[in-house]
Design a protein around this motif. Structure first.
Motif, PDB file in Angstrom:
ATOM      1  N   LYS A   1       2.727 -13.932  -7.240  1.00 24.21           N
ATOM      2  CA  LYS A   1       2.467 -14.277  -5.698  1.00 24.21           C
ATOM      3  C   LYS A   1       4.178 -15.322  -6.085  1.00 24.21           C
ATOM      4  CE  LYS A   1      -2.798 -13.788  -5.385  1.00 24.21           C
ATOM      5  NZ  LYS A   1      -3.833 -14.798  -5.473  1.00 24.21           N
TER       6      LYS A   1
ATOM      7  N   ASP B   1      11.511  -9.421  -9.987  1.00 29.76           N
ATOM      8  CA  ASP B   1      11.977  -9.150  -7.907  1.00 29.76           C
ATOM      9  C   ASP B   1      13.244  -9.107  -8.021  1.00 29.76           C
ATOM     10  OD1 ASP B   1       9.642  -9.191  -6.277  1.00 29.76           O
ATOM     11  OD2 ASP B   1       9.764 -10.979  -7.570  1.00 29.76           O
TER      12      ASP B   1
ATOM     13  N   GLN C   1       6.880   2.172  -9.998  1.00 33.31           N
ATOM     14  CA  GLN C   1       6.069   1.434  -9.050  1.00 33.31           C
ATOM     15  C   GLN C   1       4.723   1.557  -9.005  1.00 33.31           C
ATOM     16  OE1 GLN C   1       6.729   3.826  -5.193  1.00 33.31           O
ATOM     17  NE2 GLN C   1       6.446   5.457  -5.684  1.00 33.31           N
TER      18      GLN C   1
ATOM     19  N   SER D   1       0.611  -8.986  -4.648  1.00 36.24           N
ATOM     20  CA  SER D   1       1.389  -9.378  -3.455  1.00 36.24           C
ATOM     21  C   SER D   1       2.812  -8.680  -2.776  1.00 36.24           C
ATOM     22  CB  SER D   1       2.211 -10.600  -3.420  1.00 36.24           C
ATOM     23  OG  SER D   1       2.799 -11.116  -4.242  1.00 36.24           O
ATOM     24  N   GLN D   2       3.717  -8.733  -2.333  1.00 35.62           N
ATOM     25  CA  GLN D   2       5.018  -8.702  -2.212  1.00 35.62           C
ATOM     26  C   GLN D   2       5.735  -8.971  -3.063  1.00 35.62           C
ATOM     27  OE1 GLN D   2       5.841  -7.722   2.312  1.00 35.62           O
ATOM     28  NE2 GLN D   2       4.393  -9.672   2.642  1.00 35.62           N
TER      29      GLN D   2
ATOM     30  N   ALA E   1       7.034  -8.409  -7.102  1.00 35.20           N
ATOM     31  CA  ALA E   1       6.914  -7.634  -7.988  1.00 35.20           C
ATOM     32  C   ALA E   1       5.907  -7.846  -8.766  1.00 35.20           C
ATOM     33  CB  ALA E   1       8.314  -7.594  -8.470  1.00 35.20           C
TER      34      ALA E   1
ATOM     35  N   HIS F   1      10.433  -3.976  -0.315  1.00 36.12           N
ATOM     36  CA  HIS F   1      10.421  -4.936  -0.801  1.00 36.12           C
ATOM     37  C   HIS F   1      11.396  -5.264  -0.311  1.00 36.12           C
ATOM     38  CE1 HIS F   1      11.517  -6.159  -5.276  1.00 36.12           C
ATOM     39  NE2 HIS F   1      10.558  -7.022  -5.030  1.00 36.12           N
TER      40      HIS F   1
ATOM     41  N   LEU G   1       3.562  -2.255  -9.571  1.00 34.00           N
ATOM     42  CA  LEU G   1       4.752  -3.093  -9.210  1.00 34.00           C
ATOM     43  C   LEU G   1       3.153  -3.653  -7.700  1.00 34.00           C
ATOM     44  CD1 LEU G   1       8.130  -1.678  -8.833  1.00 34.00           C
ATOM     45  CD2 LEU G   1       6.827  -3.325 -10.478  1.00 34.00           C
ATOM     46  N   TRP G   2       3.887  -5.214  -7.208  1.00 37.28           N
ATOM     47  CA  TRP G   2       3.288  -5.313  -6.190  1.00 37.28           C
ATOM     48  C   TRP G   2       1.632  -5.215  -5.718  1.00 37.28           C
ATOM     49  CZ3 TRP G   2       6.291  -0.483  -5.246  1.00 37.28           C
ATOM     50  CH2 TRP G   2       8.105  -1.288  -5.583  1.00 37.28           C
TER      51      TRP G   2
ATOM     52  N   ARG H   1       9.052   2.065  -0.764  1.00 34.29           N
ATOM     53  CA  ARG H   1       7.939   0.884  -0.934  1.00 34.29           C
ATOM     54  C   ARG H   1       9.488  -0.055  -1.720  1.00 34.29           C
ATOM     55  NH1 ARG H   1       2.576   2.335  -4.946  1.00 34.29           N
ATOM     56  NH2 ARG H   1       2.656   0.257  -4.447  1.00 34.29           N
ATOM     57  N   TYR H   2      10.105   0.205  -2.542  1.00 33.24           N
ATOM     58  CA  TYR H   2      11.345  -0.370  -2.620  1.00 33.24           C
ATOM     59  C   TYR H   2      12.025  -0.857  -1.772  1.00 33.24           C
ATOM     60  CZ  TYR H   2      10.445   1.089  -7.560  1.00 33.24           C
ATOM     61  OH  TYR H   2       9.961   1.499  -8.814  1.00 33.24           O
TER      62      TYR H   2
END
Length: 206
Positions: A152, A158, A139, A146-147, A149, A184, A142-143, A180-181
């Motif tokens: 943008k 993802d 993790q 942006s939201q 993976a 997502h 990741l991100w 957080r996953y």
């Protein structure tokens, strides 16, 4: 071009590819097989006698990353990859982290090789713990922008990440353990186009 896609229920490698195929609205013939008995055609065409398996005009592809990149090339829109070279490598890095570093070791066939006496229920906590430990490690990559993976926009990163996360839940981990996953996943499912293509969007967690 005629595409046949061999799929088994609950096989997350298959779920990744179904999501990619349907998001891109690629025309294909879906052939459902069992995980325990994949059928004669799969045994004939796949060197490891497993799914996912794709036939393209009668010629086989048997690795999910190769299939994902092939689909991206024959159906570039809507894109699931970037045009910029390094961003493409970042997406591929995350996909390979899931595909090569996280998924194989928790696969039930791998666990069964080392513990042939274990039942599927006995395997579940071991598989779930492996996924949890390694998703926690992943993790941090990741991100970051942006939201999504990576970067943008929605990419195959993802898809690979969220499918393996949902497998962890299916095996018994809690969404609260990997918040957080879960965020997502919720973010992706808020987009109708992404959600409608997702083969597990309506599935609950066992």
């Amino acid at each position: 071009m005629k595409i046949r896609f061999y799929h088994a229920p609950d096989a997350n490698c298959c779920e990744r590819l179904l999501w990619i195929l349907d998001y891109k609205k690629v025309t294909y013939e879906r052939i459902d097989v069992g995980l325990g008995d994949v059928g004669e055609q799969v045994r004939l065409l796949s060197p490891f006698a497993r799914v996912p398996l794709m036939e393209v005009d009668g010629i086989a592809l048997s690795e999910s990353m190769a299939m994902a990149e092939f689909i991206e090339e024959i159906a570039p829109n809507p894109p699931l990859q970037y045009t910029e070279v390094f961003a493409r490598a970042q997406v591929r890095e995350i996909c390979e982290a899931v595909n090569s570093s996280i998924h194989p070791q928790q696969n039930s066939s791998t666990v069964r090789y080392y513990h042939p006496d274990w039942s599927k229920e006995q395997m579940r906590p071991v598989r779930a713990k492996w996924l949890f430990i390694n998703l926690e490690k992943l993790q941090n990559r990741l991100w970051l922008q942006s939201q999504f993976a990576i970067g943008k926009q929605f990419t195959m990163a993802d898809i690979f990440v969220s499918i393996i996360y949902r497998k962890a839940l299916d095996l018994g981990r809690l969404a609260t353990e990997l918040p957080r996953y879960e965020q997502h996943w919720t973010f992706l499912m808020s987009d109708a186009e992404i959600r409608n293509a997702c083969p597990i969007a309506c599935q609950g967690v066992a």
